[in-house]
Design a protein around this motif. Sequence first.
Motif, short mmCIF file in Angstrom:
data_model
loop_
_atom_site.label_atom_id
_atom_site.label_comp_id
_atom_site.label_asym_id
_atom_site.label_seq_id
_atom_site.Cartn_x
_atom_site.Cartn_y
_atom_site.Cartn_z
N LEU A 96 28.83 45.46 45.30
CA LEU A 96 29.16 45.49 43.88
C LEU A 96 29.78 44.17 43.44
O LEU A 96 29.45 43.64 42.37
CB LEU A 96 30.12 46.65 43.60
N ALA A 97 30.66 43.61 44.25
CA ALA A 97 31.28 42.32 43.93
C ALA A 97 30.22 41.23 43.84
O ALA A 97 30.27 40.35 42.96
CB ALA A 97 32.33 41.97 44.97
N SER A 98 29.25 41.28 44.74
CA SER A 98 28.17 40.30 44.73
C SER A 98 27.31 40.44 43.47
O SER A 98 26.92 39.43 42.86
CB SER A 98 27.30 40.48 45.98
N GLU A 99 27.04 41.67 43.07
CA GLU A 99 26.25 41.90 41.86
C GLU A 99 26.97 41.39 40.62
O GLU A 99 26.37 40.79 39.73
CB GLU A 99 25.93 43.39 41.73
N PHE A 100 28.28 41.61 40.57
CA PHE A 100 29.06 41.12 39.43
C PHE A 100 29.05 39.60 39.38
O PHE A 100 29.01 39.01 38.28
CB PHE A 100 30.51 41.62 39.53
N THR A 101 29.06 38.98 40.55
CA THR A 101 29.00 37.52 40.59
C THR A 101 27.66 37.02 40.08
O THR A 101 27.59 36.07 39.29
CB THR A 101 29.22 37.02 42.04
N LYS A 102 26.58 37.66 40.51
CA LYS A 102 25.24 37.27 40.06
C LYS A 102 25.08 37.47 38.56
O LYS A 102 24.35 36.72 37.89
CB LYS A 102 24.19 38.07 40.82
N MET A 103 25.75 38.49 38.03
CA MET A 103 25.69 38.74 36.58
C MET A 103 26.55 37.76 35.79
O MET A 103 26.49 37.74 34.56
CB MET A 103 26.16 40.18 36.31
N GLY A 104 27.34 36.96 36.51
CA GLY A 104 28.17 35.96 35.84
C GLY A 104 29.43 36.53 35.20
O GLY A 104 30.06 35.87 34.37
N LEU A 105 29.82 37.75 35.59
CA LEU A 105 30.95 38.39 34.94
C LEU A 105 32.28 37.69 35.23
O LEU A 105 33.19 37.70 34.39
CB LEU A 105 31.04 39.86 35.36
N PHE A 106 32.40 37.09 36.42
CA PHE A 106 33.65 36.41 36.75
C PHE A 106 33.80 35.11 35.96
O PHE A 106 34.92 34.63 35.76
CB PHE A 106 33.72 36.12 38.25
N ALA A 107 32.68 34.54 35.53
CA ALA A 107 32.71 33.26 34.82
C ALA A 107 32.77 33.44 33.30
O ALA A 107 33.22 32.54 32.59
CB ALA A 107 31.49 32.43 35.19
N LYS A 108 32.33 34.61 32.81
CA LYS A 108 32.29 34.84 31.36
C LYS A 108 33.63 35.38 30.88
O LYS A 108 33.91 36.57 30.96
CB LYS A 108 31.17 35.84 31.03
N LYS A 109 34.46 34.48 30.39
CA LYS A 109 35.82 34.86 29.98
C LYS A 109 35.93 35.21 28.51
O LYS A 109 36.99 35.63 28.04
CB LYS A 109 36.78 33.71 30.31
N GLY A 110 34.84 35.01 27.76
CA GLY A 110 34.88 35.34 26.34
C GLY A 110 35.83 34.42 25.58
O GLY A 110 36.20 33.34 26.04
#
Length: 448
Positions: A96-110
């Motif tokens: 799940l952590a890997s999928e979130f990384t691929k989705m760019g969620l950790f980088a998208k801070k809004g």
Amino acid sequence: MGENGRKYMTVEELKVHNKPEDLWISIQGKVYNVTDWKKEHPGGDSSLLNLGGQDVTDAFIAYHPGTAWQYLDRFFTGYYLKDFNVSDVSKDYRKLASEFTKMGLFAKKGHGVFYSFCLGAFLFAVCVYGVLYSQSLFVHLCCGGILGFLWMQSGYAGHDSGHYQTMSTPFYTNLAQILTGNCLSGISMAWWKWTHNAHHVAVNSIDHDPDLQYMPFFVLSPKLFNGITSRFYGRKLEFDAFARFMVSYQHWTFYPVMIFARFYMFVPTFFMLLSKKKVPNRPLNIAGIIVFWIWFPLLVSCLPNWTERMMFVLVSFTVTSIQHVTFCLNHYSADNYMGHPTGNDWFEKQTSGTLDISCPSWMDWFHGGLQFQIEHHLFPRLPRCQLRKVSPFVKELCKKHNLPYRSLSFFEANVAIIKTLRTAALQARDLSNPISKNLLWEAVNTYG
């Protein structure tokens, strides 16, 4: 020596290396010596000491971006673990952590960080203007409330910057921490990160989590009635006569104590910055605290009399106490345990020791993202604007592995925490339970 020429060690052999002078950890089967690194570790030494001698893969994934992996080789001992099994829960968590990384969620801070700073600047300007240019008591009290609300929002912004890079560079992120924490709130971010990282790693461990060690004011478990040794503070916490008296009424004193919780945070800030303990950016932290203790007393002194000054401070502390209450709601009614945190049940410990506060999306700004406490503890680097998006994935994973996913309304969570405090209070009143000698010093020497 293995068939492929590798050197192997067992899990039991790794456990021996769990001391400050001999500290090894394992990440994805490779064993690392972090004895010397613990003093330089940006997250503090407590997280490494708590998980020393264990596999810490899940914790490493939770706290470190992908760029951190490249630095591990310099700590490699040459050993691999040969008998460590990854649980199905951990496998799914890592996936799940890997999928979130691929989705760019950790980088998208809004735009949350920008909005937070703009709101903070506006609230501060309104508060100062109202105090300086109005003679109305009502306006002054409203300004006190605005200041309390500003402290709440700056606390959320400081929390964000303490977990992930909110600005363009680490330097500006650290500067944002000093501005929101030290300068605006009078709370050292160095002290906050020291305690908060320990809390995350050892969430709801009675003897390792500093956020559960509020004796003599609060006790959540009868396990503390015989006193405990705080592994975080390194000293004994005595359940004496004074503690028993306070705890016996803790379900009544909880909210009043929360009003003055800021004083509790001011004191350890001074203790830490003036101690011999190694403090990252000590001069900058001290400078930020000095800024706070210049502008805040000056602002209060501009009020016409001592009655208004005391009312102003009381109102500001009362409003910001909502944040302190929320912090407690997320953990006090969850499961707790006695003992050392372990690395092989990371997901399980994080879900059992936390609970969410359900609210509509338009109230997310009020809670600063911390209403998704389960998601935040599992993925602490995830920007708050992404927590609601990942909530269904986390809930589904908990359901798959039959793990708790508790979400209560703000009212229900308050009811739950009062019930928890009342249960412990009634147990504390049992006079058949012996207590140690009354050491009143414990009441003021919380941090040693």
